[in-house]
Structure formats: structure tokens, C-alpha cells
Design a protein around this motif. Structure first.
Motif, PDB file in Angstrom:
ATOM      1  N   ARG A   1     -30.619   5.434  23.000  1.00 49.15           N
ATOM      2  CA  ARG A   1     -29.649   4.460  22.495  1.00 49.15           C
ATOM      3  C   ARG A   1     -28.245   4.811  22.969  1.00 49.15           C
ATOM      4  NH1 ARG A   1     -31.883   0.086  20.072  1.00 49.15           N
ATOM      5  NH2 ARG A   1     -33.757   0.650  18.950  1.00 49.15           N
TER       6      ARG A   1
ATOM      7  N   THR B   1     -21.321  -0.389  27.681  1.00 52.60           N
ATOM      8  CA  THR B   1     -22.304  -0.296  26.582  1.00 52.60           C
ATOM      9  C   THR B   1     -22.295   1.060  25.902  1.00 52.60           C
ATOM     10  OG1 THR B   1     -24.037   0.412  28.105  1.00 52.60           O
ATOM     11  CG2 THR B   1     -23.875  -1.967  27.644  1.00 52.60           C
TER      12      THR B   1
ATOM     13  N   GLU C   1     -27.811  -0.530  22.334  1.00 56.24           N
ATOM     14  CA  GLU C   1     -28.797  -0.874  23.362  1.00 56.24           C
ATOM     15  C   GLU C   1     -29.456   0.395  23.885  1.00 56.24           C
ATOM     16  OE1 GLU C   1     -27.283  -3.326  26.581  1.00 56.24           O
ATOM     17  OE2 GLU C   1     -25.763  -4.149  25.240  1.00 56.24           O
ATOM     18  N   ARG C   2     -30.650   0.238  24.409  1.00 59.37           N
ATOM     19  CA  ARG C   2     -31.314   1.362  25.066  1.00 59.37           C
ATOM     20  C   ARG C   2     -30.803   1.461  26.507  1.00 59.37           C
ATOM     21  NH1 ARG C   2     -34.735   3.898  21.934  1.00 59.37           N
ATOM     22  NH2 ARG C   2     -35.749   2.763  20.258  1.00 59.37           N
TER      23      ARG C   2
END
Length: 137
Positions: free
Chosen positions: A51, A92, A56-57
Motif C-alpha cells: 500500500r 500516489t 493504492e497498491r
């Protein structure tokens, strides 16, 4: 009728002789975070599927990156200053936490901008857009 047409033509003629409007004033540049310069590196193999700060991964084949300062979900253009190659990335994750580094990119992005072989490169990170409402959630 002839008497009414003459003043109308005179007014039209005067309008054509008037001076043009002054040129438009230059627009100020968009406000927002300025471009950053520093070193870029890329994520190693141990991060796949973990993560990120956004939840998000991590996908090593995505056009994503980590930044300490740009908002999660924002888009930036990362340019390798040695090769001139650029890629747009979506922020991200947070990092990198190494002095002088301004961005960590995925292996895919590292390959596309020519920094994968060396591992690091001087870059410019230019914000392109702020996060969308859904990305901010």
C-alpha cells in the motif's frame, strides 16, 4: 430616407476610424506549487503490491510517483535533465526520504526517462494538475 442614411453612414465611418483597443494585459501564471529540481530515484522490487500513502497498491508498471510535497492525486511531469525525456506521473505516495531527492518513480517511468540504468538522475518535477475530487478522497 436619404437624410437618415447619411448620419448612420457617418457613424459607421467614425467607428472604423477609431483607435484599436490596447493589447490584452499579460495573464499571471497559474498559481500553485513551483517546479522542483533535484535527484530522482526509482522504487526497488520489494514494493510491488504494498500500500502507498494514497491507499493504492504499488504497481511497478504504472505511471506513478512519490513526492514529499505535491498533493496525493496530483499530476506532475518528471523530466530527466540529462536526457530531456519526460513522463507524466500521478502522485500516489510520500517520499523519497533521502537528502536531495525530490521524487521516486516506478521502474516503468524510470525506464522511459532514462534513469533506470544509473538508478538516479537530476530531474525537474513540474506540477501539471491538482488532485481531482475523487482522488483526494
Amino acid at each position: 430616407m436619404h437624410r437618415l442614411a447619411a448620419p448612420a453612414l457617418l457613424l459607421l465611418g467614425l467607428g472604423a476610424c477609431s483607435t484599436p483597443p490596447p493589447p490584452a494585459a499579460p495573464q499571471p501564471e497559474a498559481s500553485g506549487p513551483p517546479a522542483q529540481r533535484g535527484e530522482a530515484s526509482y522504487y526497488g522490487p520489494g514494493f510491488e503490491g504494498k500500500r502507498t500513502a494514497s491507499g493504492e497498491r504499488f504497481d511497478p508498471g504504472a505511471n506513478t510517483a512519490a513526492s514529499k510535497t505535491l498533493p496525493l492525486g496530483s499530476v506532475a511531469e518528471v523530466t530527466n535533465l540529462e536526457t530531456g525525456q519526460s513522463q507524466r506521473v500521478r502522485i500516489t505516495d510520500r517520499g523519497p526520504y533521502v537528502k536531495g531527492r525530490v521524487v521516486d518513480v516506478t521502474p516503468k517511468v524510470a525506464e522511459k526517462i532514462g534513469l533506470k540504468h544509473k538508478g538516479t538522475a537530476p530531474v525537474e518535477v513540474k506540477p501539471v494538475s491538482a488532485p481531482t475530487e475523487t482522488a483526494a478522497r
